[in-house]
Design a protein around this motif. Structure first.
Motif, mmCIF file in Angstrom:
data_model
loop_
_atom_site.group_PDB
_atom_site.id
_atom_site.type_symbol
_atom_site.label_atom_id
_atom_site.label_comp_id
_atom_site.label_asym_id
_atom_site.label_seq_id
_atom_site.Cartn_x
_atom_site.Cartn_y
_atom_site.Cartn_z
ATOM 1 N N ALA A 187 58.410 -9.966 67.632
ATOM 2 C CA ALA A 187 59.083 -9.792 66.394
ATOM 3 C C ALA A 187 58.109 -8.903 65.555
ATOM 4 O O ALA A 187 58.309 -8.322 64.533
ATOM 5 C CB ALA A 187 59.530 -11.186 65.769
ATOM 6 N N SER A 188 56.920 -8.872 65.875
ATOM 7 C CA SER A 188 55.574 -8.134 64.931
ATOM 8 C C SER A 188 55.776 -6.811 65.486
ATOM 9 O O SER A 188 54.728 -6.127 64.406
ATOM 10 C CB SER A 188 54.445 -8.807 65.413
ATOM 11 N N HIS A 189 56.461 -6.090 65.905
ATOM 12 C CA HIS A 189 56.339 -4.690 66.328
ATOM 13 C C HIS A 189 56.691 -3.812 65.101
ATOM 14 O O HIS A 189 56.030 -2.887 64.806
ATOM 15 C CB HIS A 189 57.375 -4.441 67.060
ATOM 16 N N ASN A 190 57.597 -4.104 63.983
ATOM 17 C CA ASN A 190 57.714 -3.601 62.863
ATOM 18 C C ASN A 190 56.377 -3.783 61.797
ATOM 19 O O ASN A 190 56.019 -2.870 61.116
ATOM 20 C CB ASN A 190 58.999 -3.999 62.041
ATOM 21 N N GLU A 191 56.082 -5.070 61.923
ATOM 22 C CA GLU A 191 54.854 -5.307 61.051
ATOM 23 C C GLU A 191 53.559 -4.410 61.474
ATOM 24 O O GLU A 191 53.094 -3.843 60.689
ATOM 25 C CB GLU A 191 54.174 -6.694 61.108
ATOM 26 N N PHE A 192 53.537 -4.254 62.719
ATOM 27 C CA PHE A 192 52.484 -3.423 63.371
ATOM 28 C C PHE A 192 52.675 -1.891 62.966
ATOM 29 O O PHE A 192 51.850 -1.271 62.371
ATOM 30 C CB PHE A 192 52.454 -3.387 64.648
ATOM 31 N N ARG A 193 53.851 -1.623 63.104
ATOM 32 C CA ARG A 193 54.227 0.071 62.608
ATOM 33 C C ARG A 193 53.931 0.021 61.078
ATOM 34 O O ARG A 193 53.165 1.276 60.712
ATOM 35 C CB ARG A 193 55.609 0.400 62.864
ATOM 36 N N LYS A 194 54.248 -0.676 60.373
ATOM 37 C CA LYS A 194 54.195 -0.386 58.755
ATOM 38 C C LYS A 194 52.765 -0.425 58.602
ATOM 39 O O LYS A 194 52.199 0.288 57.690
ATOM 40 C CB LYS A 194 54.734 -1.518 58.187
ATOM 41 N N CYS A 195 51.705 -1.539 59.164
ATOM 42 C CA CYS A 195 50.366 -1.787 58.912
ATOM 43 C C CYS A 195 49.889 -0.217 59.273
ATOM 44 O O CYS A 195 48.703 0.406 58.502
ATOM 45 C CB CYS A 195 49.860 -2.888 59.576
ATOM 46 N N THR A 196 49.901 0.195 60.452
ATOM 47 C CA THR A 196 49.166 1.333 60.969
ATOM 48 C C THR A 196 49.547 2.659 60.254
ATOM 49 O O THR A 196 48.808 3.549 60.078
ATOM 50 C CB THR A 196 49.338 1.373 62.531
ATOM 51 N N GLU A 197 51.012 2.766 60.000
ATOM 52 C CA GLU A 197 51.338 4.009 59.250
ATOM 53 C C GLU A 197 50.819 3.790 57.887
ATOM 54 O O GLU A 197 50.385 5.079 57.433
ATOM 55 C CB GLU A 197 52.685 4.022 59.510
ATOM 56 N N GLY A 198 50.920 2.843 57.286
ATOM 57 C CA GLY A 198 50.482 2.717 56.021
ATOM 58 C C GLY A 198 48.782 2.653 55.673
ATOM 59 O O GLY A 198 48.453 3.359 54.664
ATOM 60 N N TYR A 199 48.039 2.106 56.727
ATOM 61 C CA TYR A 199 46.723 2.061 56.439
ATOM 62 C C TYR A 199 45.807 3.202 57.285
ATOM 63 O O TYR A 199 44.703 3.262 57.242
ATOM 64 C CB TYR A 199 46.235 0.762 56.887
ATOM 65 N N ILE A 200 46.468 3.955 58.343
ATOM 66 C CA ILE A 200 45.830 4.767 58.899
ATOM 67 C C ILE A 200 46.371 6.232 58.897
ATOM 68 O O ILE A 200 45.973 7.091 58.439
ATOM 69 C CB ILE A 200 45.892 4.435 60.551
ATOM 70 N N MET A 201 47.932 6.316 59.247
ATOM 71 C CA MET A 201 48.632 7.650 59.220
ATOM 72 C C MET A 201 48.470 8.296 57.839
ATOM 73 O O MET A 201 48.086 9.421 57.897
ATOM 74 C CB MET A 201 49.878 7.307 59.656
ATOM 75 N N ARG A 202 48.803 7.642 56.932
ATOM 76 C CA ARG A 202 49.021 8.184 55.524
ATOM 77 C C ARG A 202 47.706 8.657 55.016
ATOM 78 O O ARG A 202 47.372 9.754 54.564
ATOM 79 C CB ARG A 202 49.946 7.434 54.537
ATOM 80 N N PRO A 203 46.822 7.792 54.863
ATOM 81 C CA PRO A 203 45.331 7.901 54.158
ATOM 82 C C PRO A 203 44.383 8.881 55.012
ATOM 83 O O PRO A 203 43.490 9.596 54.749
ATOM 84 C CB PRO A 203 44.735 6.634 53.872
#
Length: 432
Positions: free
Chosen positions: A128-144
């Motif tokens: 169930a954590s796959h969405n949490e992982f996506r949001k975390c990595t996109e928000g903290y790595i991909m965008r900045p």
């Protein structure tokens, strides 16, 4: 790495210039886009031979797309005319009498591709954590850090990881930095193993030889375990003052109430509930493994309070024509964000000067109260769907402990009924 949209922006500046796709290999192979004087865009492959750079033209853009150029580099031997790098074509060297060299090795995957593939792996494993992982990595790595997102995963070292974490620490982020570190560590650990897994379908190569995140220490002082237990006033407030915090009919209040009524079941599991998961006549919640942290189905007996809440939620879901008990306001096919109830509790805490409880304290309160009322730790853990790691539980014990969990829920229901009236049955001799 280049993108098709970037290539469109490259203009004629009156002289030749190069743009690298930044897909260099240890062999020195690199895909180059050369913009010629006049605007012609050529795909060339740069190699190192005898210590000198050699270029071969393999096509032009847009006749050959970026994806096709990359495929031409790492799927087949390089063909085409050879030039010196200044635009002058030189005759091809005579073919050697020995066998031709092997094609360059496949391109290595980027950090972004690794994060996306690991997210899919979590999803396929029912986490169930796959969405949490996506949001975390996109928000903290991909965008900045788009440059790191496009970097080959094998080129990431401890200094790159440190750069990402230090940036967010400078912005005041604390415990979430440790969560991000844990996710990155898990993704790179996946890369270490996945490339040699015979059951893995993807052909992506990572080339990761060690986990760079392992060299960056965890911030231990941000990992202090919570100790707060809700008071009777806190529990009563969930049914009295908390509903007054919302001005319209929203589902955040019944979600928090259901979390309390089910003795602290995980919010991320409750928010995914659908109508078929609720069995009111049998007095059970049947949580699928996809919504559980341990990845296994979890059966939860219902208290009187939980039954009453779920009865209303099921009726409303059927009236809406949706299966989700807690749908997103704008996307009824998705569940609401788990941050919404946490934010509601935070506003309630500030407005009513409570003891300072948060969502995660509900589970701790249930653990503590049930223990004081005589429920064994083993049954409390099973009631909360914890993964049991002993050999017997993992390999042999398939008993569901439903009877014991029902008895534990009766104890919790009795305590909760008293708490809502301002009485604590732990003070009664009957529970001594």
């Amino acid at each position: 790495m280049l993108t098709e949209s970037q290539i469109r922006t490259f203009k004629d500046i009156g002289k030749d210039y190069n743009r690298s796709d930044d897909t260099r290999q240890r062999t020195g192979v690199r895909l180059i886009l050369t913009v010629r004087k006049g605007g012609r865009k050529e795909w060339r492959v740069r190699t190192i031979q005898d210590g000198k750079r050699r270029f071969k033209t393999i096509g032009t853009w847009p006749e050959m797309s970026l994806e096709q150029a990359r495929e031409s580099v790492h799927r087949a031997p390089i063909v085409g005319s050879e030039d010196s790098g200044n635009g002058k074509v030189r005759p091809s060297a005579p073919k050697p009498s020995v066998d031709p060299p092997e094609a360059p090795t496949a391109l290595y995957g980027t950090v972004g591709e690794l994060m996306q593939e690991y997210q899919q792996d979590l999803k396929l494993r029912g986490k169930a954590s796959h969405n949490e992982f996506r949001k975390c990595t996109e928000g903290y790595i991909m965008r900045p850090f788009p440059d790191i997102w496009r970097m080959q995963a094998r080129d990431v070292d401890a200094q790159v990881v440190k750069r990402v974490l230090a940036f967010h620490i400078s912005r005041g982020v604390t415990t979430q930095v440790n969560r991000l570190r844990a996710w990155m560590h898990a993704a790179f650990q996946y890369a270490l193993k996945a490339e040699n897994d015979p059951r893995r379908a993807s052909s992506t190569r990572w080339g990761v030889l060690l986990n760079p995140v392992s060299l960056v220490p965890l911030q231990q002082d941000w990992e202090r375990q919570g100790e707060h237990v809700m008071t009777l006033g806190d529990v009563r407030g969930v049914w009295t003052t908390l509903p007054a915090m919302v001005k319209r009919d929203v589902l955040t209040v019944p979600l928090v109430q259901l979390c309390v009524a089910t003795a602290g079941q995980r919010l991320v599991s409750l928010v995914r509930l659908t109508v078929p998961d609720v069995h009111l006549k049998r007095g059970l919640l049947d949580m699928p493994g996809s919504s559980m942290k341990a990845g296994r189905p979890h059966v939860v007996p219902l208290t009187e309070q939980a039954h009453e809440i779920l009865e209303r939620l099921v009726y409303r879901s059927k009236a809406r024509g949706t299966e989700m008990l807690f749908p997103h306001r704008n996307r009824p096919d998705r569940h609401m964000s788990t941050t919404s109830p946490a934010q509601l509790v935070a506003r309630h805490r500030d407005a009513h000067k409570t003891s300072g409880w948060a969502i995660e304290d509900i589970r701790r309160t249930a653990k503590t109260v049930l223990g004081e009322l005589g429920v064994s730790k083993d049954i409390r853990d099973r009631l909360h769907g914890h993964a049991m790691h002993d050999v017997s539980s993992r390999h042999y014990d398939r008993y569901e402990y439903l009877r014991e969990k029902r008895e534990a829920m009766k104890v919790w229901s009795a305590w909760l009924s008293g708490a809502l009236q301002g009485d604590d049955i732990r003070d009664s001799n009957a529970w001594a």
